[in-house]
Enzyme design. Structure first.
Site, PDB file in Angstrom:
ATOM      1  CE  LYS A 177     -10.751  -5.074   6.032  1.00 36.83           C
ATOM      2  NZ  LYS A 177     -10.566  -5.990   4.910  1.00 36.83           N
TER       3      LYS A 177
ATOM      4  CB  VAL B  22      -0.968  -0.008   1.205  1.00 38.92           C
ATOM      5  CG1 VAL B  22      -1.866   1.230   1.186  1.00 38.92           C
ATOM      6  CG2 VAL B  22      -1.833  -1.266   1.191  1.00 38.92           C
TER       7      VAL B  22
ATOM      8  N   GLY C 182      -1.324  -9.337  -3.710  1.00 37.49           N
ATOM      9  CA  GLY C 182      -1.249  -8.266  -2.705  1.00 37.49           C
ATOM     10  C   GLY C 182      -2.552  -8.040  -1.972  1.00 37.49           C
TER      11      GLY C 182
ATOM     12  CG  ASP D 214      -8.762  -8.152   7.173  1.00 35.89           C
ATOM     13  OD1 ASP D 214      -7.821  -7.362   7.341  1.00 35.89           O
ATOM     14  OD2 ASP D 214      -9.672  -7.946   6.341  1.00 35.89           O
TER      15      ASP D 214
ATOM     16  CE  LYS E 122      -6.750  -4.307   7.605  1.00 35.95           C
ATOM     17  NZ  LYS E 122      -6.902  -4.740   6.229  1.00 35.95           N
TER      18      LYS E 122
ATOM     19  N   GLY F   3      -5.855  -4.737  -2.251  1.00 35.81           N
ATOM     20  CA  GLY F   3      -4.901  -4.531  -3.334  1.00 35.81           C
ATOM     21  C   GLY F   3      -4.246  -3.165  -3.222  1.00 35.81           C
TER      22      GLY F   3
HETATM   23  N1  HSE Z   1      -6.363  -8.385   3.584  1.00 37.94           N
HETATM   24  C1  HSE Z   1      -7.392  -7.415   3.409  1.00 37.94           C
HETATM   25  C2  HSE Z   1      -8.498  -8.014   2.552  1.00 37.94           C
HETATM   26  C3  HSE Z   1      -6.827  -6.181   2.789  1.00 37.94           C
HETATM   27  O1  HSE Z   1      -8.237  -9.024   1.887  1.00 37.94           O
HETATM   28  O2  HSE Z   1      -9.610  -7.502   2.545  1.00 37.94           O
HETATM   29  C4  HSE Z   1      -7.752  -5.004   2.719  1.00 37.94           C
HETATM   30  O3  HSE Z   1      -8.192  -4.619   3.989  1.00 37.94           O
END
Ligand code: HSE
Length: 378
Positions: A187, A11, A169, A183, A87, A283
């Site tokens: 969020k 990023v 990525g 993850d 996050k 990405g």
């Molecule tokens: N690893 C995270 C995803 C990256 O795949 O959503 C973006 O937050």
């Protein structure tokens, strides 16, 4: 305004490139690890960035809680605005960092931490002022969506599609955070903080996609169903509900059309009704675009207000039927509305069950060395 970039990974490179063309902003120094300063714009001293009066904002894209937390706090105390895609940092330290930002009269924005390019938190922070948010969530992890899509439409193998998502990525440095649902959970924590001023820190239910097999895909496809990893959040009395689990959607549901690394973020406002936002959720450039977009939100509506407090999530009132694949010997643990044996396994759909009960039963089976795949039925 000159923008320093903390981190030069997937990023960070995207943000640095985009800054060259962002009206009103310019490329500042990039913080890298000591010994990695192989170009003139790369520096390894956060103190020097904080002391540089020409730097007005910092884009933190290094990931992880430390040292990102220390560096962001330093930048805020030095009077620099901070935008971040991190996050893990905001979930763990967001309330403290937002307080430091208020104290020093600068912005702390983290739209890029949830939904990649999708402007979810940005819109939610404004909608939370103008409307009552009744529910929120959706598909918020690009890696698992990419994997599930490829497994279901191309019959690809779990390990192969995970490696592909890493190469593109999309995945976190440790992809366990993606496939385990962590993850996506972070969020939904951030979305609840933005929409309800309540940051859930415990009491979650979290199920990722690690247990899915090719036979599971074949079976639920034969039933005309498509699997997506979905986050759900909303107010629950003094607290919020917040959970992540695979969900099976019937053909024609909008979620079935969310392909590749795309996200589908949703909220329902009392007055606005249902709002759906779709776009690339992971990405380099999609995420960098959200970091740079937040720079244009500096001085605007804050994402984490002084009212935001930690709560324990309460999922007890969330109830649905579940699709379950378990060993036949575990049949008695469920009230099945329908089920059939499939070799040593049993597959079926349960009567409606509370989310915490389903997740606790699955944990118990795994503790005993057993195997289970489950997904909520939409
Ligand atoms: N690893 C995270 C995803 C990256 O795949 O959503 C973006 O937050």
């Amino acid at each position: 305004m000159k923008v320093a970039v903390l981190g030069f990974g997937t990023v960070g490179v995207g943000v640095y490139e985009m800054l060259a063309k962002a009206p009103g902003f310019e490329q500042g120094p990039v913080l890298v690890r000591k010994g990695k300063e192989d170009q003139p714009f790369k520096v390894s001293s956060m103190e020097a960035i904080c002391a540089d009066p020409s730097v007005g904002a910092v884009a933190e894209v290094m990931g992880g809680v430390e040292p990102a937390n220390t560096y962001v706090a330093m930048a805020l105390r030095a009077g620099k605005h901070v935008v971040t895609s991190n996050k893990a940092l905001v979930a763990a330290k967001g309330i403290e960092l937002a307080a430091i930002a208020r104290e020093h009269g600068v912005s702390f924005l983290f739209s890029a931490a949830c939904g990649g390019a999708v402007p979810f938190l940005h819109n939610l922070s404004i909608a939370a002022l103008s409307d009552t948010i009744e529910a929120l969530g959706g598909i918020l992890n690009g890696t698992t969506n990419f994997m599930l899509d490829a497994m279901q439409t191309e019959g690809k193998d779990y390990g192969d599609v995970l490696r592909q998502a890493q190469a593109l990525g999309y995945a976190e440095a440790d992809p366990t955070a993606d496939v385990s649902g962590l993850d996506a959970l972070r969020k939904i924590m951030l979305a609840c903080a933005v929409a309800y001023d309540k940051l859930p820190v415990d009491g979650f239910a979290r199920e990722g996609i690690e247990s899915i097999t090719a036979a599971d895909v074949t079976d639920f496809q034969s039933r005309g169903l498509t699997c997506r990893l979905v986050t759900s959040g909303g107010e629950a009395g003094e607290s919020v509900y917040a959970y992540v689990e695979p969900v099976l959607f019937p053909a024609g549901a909008p979620e079935c059309s969310v392909q590749k690394n795309f996200n589908m973020a949703k909220y329902r406002g009392e007055n606005a009704g249902s709002i759906v936002l779709m776009g690339q959720g992971a990405g380099r450039y999609p995420t960098a675009s959200a970091v740079v977009r937040d720079l244009y939100g500096i001085g605007g509506v804050p994402m984490m207000t002084e009212r935001c407090r930690e709560v324990i999530a309460d999922n007890a009132s969330c109830v649905h039927p579940y699709y379950v694949r378990v060993a036949a010997k575990d049949k008695a643990l469920f009230a099945f509305a329908e089920c059939r044996e499939d070799g040593e396994n049993l597959r079926g759909v349960t009567e409606p069950m509370a989310v915490p009960v389903m997740h606790a039963v699955a944990e118990g089976i795994r503790k005993e060395g057993g195997s289970i795949f489950f997904a909520a039925m939409e």
